[in-house]
Enzyme design. Structure first.
Site, short mmCIF file in Angstrom:
data_model
loop_
_atom_site.label_atom_id
_atom_site.label_comp_id
_atom_site.label_asym_id
_atom_site.label_seq_id
_atom_site.Cartn_x
_atom_site.Cartn_y
_atom_site.Cartn_z
N ASP A 36 -88.02 25.29 -55.50
CA ASP A 36 -87.37 26.38 -56.24
C ASP A 36 -88.28 27.04 -57.25
O ASP A 36 -87.91 28.02 -57.89
CB ASP A 36 -86.09 25.89 -56.92
CG ASP A 36 -86.34 24.74 -57.90
OD1 ASP A 36 -87.50 24.52 -58.30
OD2 ASP A 36 -85.36 24.06 -58.26
N GLY A 37 -89.49 26.49 -57.43
CA GLY A 37 -90.44 27.09 -58.37
C GLY A 37 -90.11 26.86 -59.83
O GLY A 37 -90.76 27.42 -60.70
N ASP B 196 -105.48 17.50 -55.43
CA ASP B 196 -105.07 18.78 -56.00
C ASP B 196 -104.66 18.64 -57.46
O ASP B 196 -104.38 19.64 -58.12
CB ASP B 196 -103.92 19.38 -55.19
CG ASP B 196 -102.71 18.47 -55.09
OD1 ASP B 196 -102.84 17.41 -54.46
OD2 ASP B 196 -101.64 18.80 -55.64
#
Length: 495
Positions: A130-131, A262
């Site tokens: 959903d960011g 990352d």
């Protein structure tokens, strides 16, 4: 995707001028987009020291225009918001394309700091997410970024946390928040892995040149006329910074919890505070991330994982270095530098003013004893510092069940330090061994209050972790042994 309004010129983030070094690399590296607005934004926390670092005008930056910008509801003139693409290995497995799934880079200030909004909405790299970020995890990241800085550990910084009543679903329904993160660069190992995996050597070279010219210019000279050139020198420099970072982590008892490639900074910074923890009881095998079912990122494995991640970076840079011996040689310094830097930091914690060859053996005996009795790590070191200052080791001895072995070590330690300037040693130790670290239960207290709309406890905790070596006698309970319920706090990748 709803686009924020543009803030009137000169009213948002007062005192900042913008530059866009990373954006000049071109669209292969990112997607331009605006944050997605949140309703009814409000301040949760602010870092005045980070504001000073940026050169923000104070107290003008406390205003509503800045609140809207740092929530993603307004975009200041002169910025070029973007989300970057990268790939990476997650829990030791190649995960393919990742990217800024909930972080949007506003831009870079003219004095060389990028400002990124974490939790600012969906991006092309959100991967079904959903960011958003929730208040709980945002407070943890805000506090720990500033705590690590105060401890002298290389880290990204946090300018602010803002909140909103907007609902976000995790294990339960929570409210949304946005952390404004600050760093010279958010480039990660995974950025290099991405273009190497694509076989895009031109993009890989341009990224490496950008990082070298901007952050490691000495690599041009160091790499001149040597195998692998500036790119091998870059790998060697990142190797050294990463070794130094891990020495810091292990010395302060910090567990990162999710050391994917990352989540590794090309500048050797602590980045991406998710399921982190400072050790309570000293347990070398402690796993702070309840999503880490195999214990890959246990505390004592962190140095080895960092080397593994560097090897992944080396594989990504190999097309540019074009020499296997030069690539391996660039990784080699880690094997000596990490233990040397770790011992250096532990000598400071022990107050050993002049190094001796047997210091490593003295330290190994101590760490084994701490692990055997599961001694509280921050309390032990603070009591040892106070014992050297007061000449009374009774409170240190009381921490151990195995008094006989503890007494033997304390005798060895006393014999080792008897000829030192005790006042000088005590001063070093009291300024190296913090009284306050961001324990899970302390952070949880601030979070629980904030979830009820009370940010007073967050401000109290922030004051402690920004001055962790001070006594703060009225708040000493925050440095006490953790309550029993603290052992049941579960921190996962959603944290």
């Amino acid at each position: 995707m709803n686009a924020p309004i543009t803030a009137p010129a000169g009213t948002a983030l007062p005192g900042l001028a913008w530059d866009h070094g990373f954006a000049r690399l071109g669209p292969r590296y990112y997607t331009h987009l605006h944050p997605t607005p949140l309703p009814a934004a409000h301040w949760v926390g602010r870092s005045e020291s980070t504001a000073r670092l940026l050169g923000l005008d104070s107290p003008a930056w406390h205003g509503d225009d800045t609140l809207q910008v740092l929530t993603g509801n307004a975009v200041p003139e002169g910025t070029e918001p973007l989300a970057s693409v990268y790939s990476g290995h997650q829990f030791g497995v190649w995960a393919g394309q990742l990217g800024d799934g909930r972080a949007i880079l506003l831009g870079e200030t003219r004095n060389g700091f990028e400002i990124q909004l974490k939790g600012a909405g969906r991006t092309p790299y959100s991967r079904m997410g959903d960011g958003r970020a929730v208040l709980r995890s945002s407070i943890r990241e805000f506090l720990c970024s500033e705590a690590m800085h105060a401890l002298g550990v290389p880290t990204t910084r946090a300018l602010s946390v803002t909140g909103s009543p907007a609902s976000v679903r995790r294990e339960t329904i929570e409210t949304a928040a946005v952390v404004a993160r600050v760093a010279p660069s958010f480039v990660r190992f995974g950025h290099f892995e991405h273009f190497a995996a694509q076989g895009d050597e031109d993009a890989l070279r341009a990224l490496a040149d950008y990082v070298i010219d901007r952050y490691y210019p000495q690599c041009r000279e160091v790499g001149a006329d040597t195998p692998g050139g500036a790119y091998a020198a870059l790998l060697a420099a990142v190797t050294e910074r990463t070794a130094d970072l891990l020495a810091h982590w292990q010395a302060v008892g910090f567990c990162h919890g999710v050391m994917n490639t990352d989540n590794m900074s090309i500048l050797g910074l602590t980045i991406d505070y998710g399921p982190f923890q400072f050790l309570d009881a000293f347990d070398p095998g402690h796993i702070c991330n309840h999503s880490d079912h195999q214990g890959r990122y246990a505390f004592n494995r962190q140095p080895q994982v960092a080397y593994w991640n560097l090897y992944c970076l080396a594989q990504a840079l190999y097309p540019l270095i074009d020499s296997e011996p030069a690539t391996l040689a660039a990784l080699e310094p880690y094997k000596a530098r990490f233990p040397a830097q770790f011992l250096l930091r532990m000598r400071e914690k022990l107050g050993l003013l002049q190094p001796r060859e047997d210091d490593g053996a003295l330290l190994d005996r101590l760490l084994a004893l701490l692990a055997q009795d599961k001694v509280d790590y921050p309390i032990f070191w603070r009591r040892l510092a106070q014992a050297v200052a007061a000449g009374d080791f009774g409170p240190v001895r009381d921490l151990f069940l195995d008094r006989k072995t503890a007494d033997a070590w304390l005798l060895s330690y006393s014999e080792r330090t008897i000829e030192q300037n005790q006042a000088q040693a005590a001063d070093l130790m009291l300024n190296t061994n913090p009284k306050y670290v961001l324990r899970n239960h302390v952070a949880q207290g601030a979070i629980a209050a904030a979830q009820q709309g009370d940010f007073g406890e967050l401000q109290v905790v922030q004051g402690l972790i920004e001055a962790p070596f001070d006594e703060h006698p009225l708040l000493a309970h925050h440095a006490d042994f953790p309550p029993d319920w603290a052992a049941h706090i579960e921190i996962s990748c959603s944290s």
